[in-house]
Design an enzyme around this catalytic site. Structure first.
Site, PDB file in Angstrom:
ATOM      1  N   ASP A 288      44.673  -4.221  82.290  1.00 35.30           N
ATOM      2  CA  ASP A 288      43.925  -4.487  81.359  1.00 35.30           C
ATOM      3  C   ASP A 288      42.436  -3.982  81.693  1.00 35.30           C
ATOM      4  O   ASP A 288      42.266  -2.897  82.624  1.00 35.30           O
ATOM      5  CB  ASP A 288      43.208  -6.033  82.085  1.00 35.30           C
ATOM      6  N   SER A 289      42.140  -3.231  80.702  1.00 34.76           N
ATOM      7  CA  SER A 289      41.130  -2.408  80.189  1.00 34.76           C
ATOM      8  C   SER A 289      39.787  -2.560  79.626  1.00 34.76           C
ATOM      9  O   SER A 289      39.415  -3.493  78.681  1.00 34.76           O
ATOM     10  CB  SER A 289      41.418  -1.128  79.890  1.00 34.76           C
TER      11      SER A 289
ATOM     12  N   PHE B 268      41.839   4.892  69.688  1.00 35.23           N
ATOM     13  CA  PHE B 268      41.460   3.784  69.070  1.00 35.23           C
ATOM     14  C   PHE B 268      39.942   3.122  69.698  1.00 35.23           C
ATOM     15  O   PHE B 268      39.492   3.722  70.371  1.00 35.23           O
ATOM     16  CB  PHE B 268      42.589   2.511  69.083  1.00 35.23           C
TER      17      PHE B 268
ATOM     18  N   HIS C 138      41.081   6.632  81.796  1.00 35.20           N
ATOM     19  CA  HIS C 138      40.677   5.738  82.640  1.00 35.20           C
ATOM     20  C   HIS C 138      42.500   5.139  83.095  1.00 35.20           C
ATOM     21  O   HIS C 138      42.724   5.095  84.541  1.00 35.20           O
ATOM     22  CB  HIS C 138      39.847   4.652  82.309  1.00 35.20           C
ATOM     23  N   ARG C 139      43.504   4.827  81.446  1.00 37.47           N
ATOM     24  CA  ARG C 139      44.940   4.560  82.195  1.00 37.47           C
ATOM     25  C   ARG C 139      45.360   5.284  82.901  1.00 37.47           C
ATOM     26  O   ARG C 139      46.037   5.638  83.411  1.00 37.47           O
ATOM     27  CB  ARG C 139      45.238   4.341  80.456  1.00 37.47           C
TER      28      ARG C 139
HETATM   29  P1  IMP Z   1      43.543  -4.252  76.545  1.00 42.91           P
HETATM   30  O1  IMP Z   1      43.792  -3.719  78.218  1.00 42.91           O
HETATM   31  O2  IMP Z   1      44.399  -3.556  75.989  1.00 42.91           O
HETATM   32  O3  IMP Z   1      43.709  -5.602  76.417  1.00 42.91           O
HETATM   33  O4  IMP Z   1      42.318  -3.157  75.439  1.00 42.91           O
HETATM   34  C1  IMP Z   1      40.780  -4.113  75.714  1.00 42.91           C
HETATM   35  C2  IMP Z   1      39.890  -3.594  75.184  1.00 42.91           C
HETATM   36  O5  IMP Z   1      39.346  -1.855  75.937  1.00 42.91           O
HETATM   37  C3  IMP Z   1      40.900  -3.124  73.429  1.00 42.91           C
HETATM   38  O6  IMP Z   1      40.822  -4.010  72.959  1.00 42.91           O
HETATM   39  C4  IMP Z   1      39.656  -1.487  73.226  1.00 42.91           C
HETATM   40  O7  IMP Z   1      38.813  -2.570  72.680  1.00 42.91           O
HETATM   41  C5  IMP Z   1      39.152  -1.299  74.321  1.00 42.91           C
HETATM   42  N1  IMP Z   1      39.389  -0.208  75.545  1.00 42.91           N
HETATM   43  C6  IMP Z   1      40.225   0.454  76.032  1.00 42.91           C
HETATM   44  N2  IMP Z   1      41.842   1.103  76.294  1.00 42.91           N
HETATM   45  C7  IMP Z   1      40.844   1.988  75.405  1.00 42.91           C
HETATM   46  C8  IMP Z   1      40.736   3.025  75.266  1.00 42.91           C
HETATM   47  O8  IMP Z   1      41.545   4.077  75.624  1.00 42.91           O
HETATM   48  N3  IMP Z   1      39.977   3.131  73.863  1.00 42.91           N
HETATM   49  C9  IMP Z   1      39.332   2.863  73.325  1.00 42.91           C
HETATM   50  N4  IMP Z   1      39.191   1.397  73.162  1.00 42.91           N
HETATM   51  C10 IMP Z   1      39.234   1.269  74.275  1.00 42.91           C
END
Ligand code: IMP
Length: 205
Positions: free
Chosen positions: A69-70, A152, A182-183
């Site tokens: 989750d990010s 994105f 971060h990831r």
């Molecule tokens: P999820 O954890 O993939 O659901 O990401 C949640 C939301 O965090 C995404 O829809 C983006 O809005 C934002 N986000 C997460 N990682 C990134 C990234 O690497 N670049 C830009 N936005 C991010």
């Protein structure tokens, strides 16, 4: 060993495969092995939500599972959008609307108070249900307009410190982003932890 990734995002799955290149490990997307209603990501932290997704995938399949989750944490907004990053402006995943809203909320906020970071939390659950948690961040600041076509989400308004703060995360290639993101950092941390565990297991057996 097959590991189910609690995501159907092809980009993320590819990044995971590249980072966790252990011999014999195969990462499969959730939709290839199970179908169930997506669990509600109603946790208060990235860790809560990553755990909700990983547990649901592990319980549905009985397989080792990995979830992340990010999101973006902006200091001047007390940590928002945070766990609400994907749906900050209302609709899930409307990146343009999210970026516009964020820039609007930071209207008048001076450079030195526009600090922010992307955060990623990974939860890996092994075949026995034991959990390993890894975290990664990348520091930067929020700009004033959207710049760049790569990436994105909030990439076009996020200026990472590692690139000198002048360009956005949407102006670098995917390889350059993964090397500092971060990831990417969370995956490198998870890899280290799993290798250390395998090492100590070998030593004790
Ligand atoms: P999820 O954890 O993939 O659901 O990401 C949640 C939301 O965090 C995404 O829809 C983006 O809005 C934002 N986000 C997460 N990682 C990134 C990234 O690497 N670049 C830009 N936005 C991010």
């Amino acid at each position: 060993m097959q590991v189910v990734v609690a995501s159907n995002n092809a980009h993320k799955i590819q990044e995971i495969r590249t980072a966790l290149d252990f011999p014999g490990w195969e990462f499969v997307p959730l939709k290839a092995v199970a179908s169930y209603p997506e669990p509600e990501e109603d946790g208060e932290t990235f860790l809560d939500n990553a755990r909700i997704k990983a547990r649901a995938a592990h319980e549905a399949t009985g397989m080792p599972a990995l979830a992340d989750d990010s999101g973006l944490v902006v200091d001047a907004l007390d940590g928002a959008p945070g766990v609400r990053s994907a749906r900050f402006a209302g609709d899930h995943g409307d990146d343009g609307a999210n970026n516009r809203l964020l820039l609007e909320m930071l209207d008048g906020v001076p450079d030195e108070q526009r600090t922010a970071r992307f955060v990623s939390v990974l939860v890996f659950i092994d075949a026995d249900g034991a959990e390993t948690v890894a975290r990664g961040t990348v520091e930067g600041h929020i700009g004033y307009t959207e710049v760049g076509d790569e990436g994105f989400g909030y990439d076009p308004i996020f200026h990472p410190d590692v690139f000198g703060g002048t360009i956005t995360m949407a102006q670098v290639s995917m390889e350059q982003k993964n090397a500092v993101s971060h990831r990417g950092n969370a995956l490198r941390n998870l890899k280290e932890q799993l290798l250390a565990m395998a090492d100590s297991h070998l030593r004790s057996s």
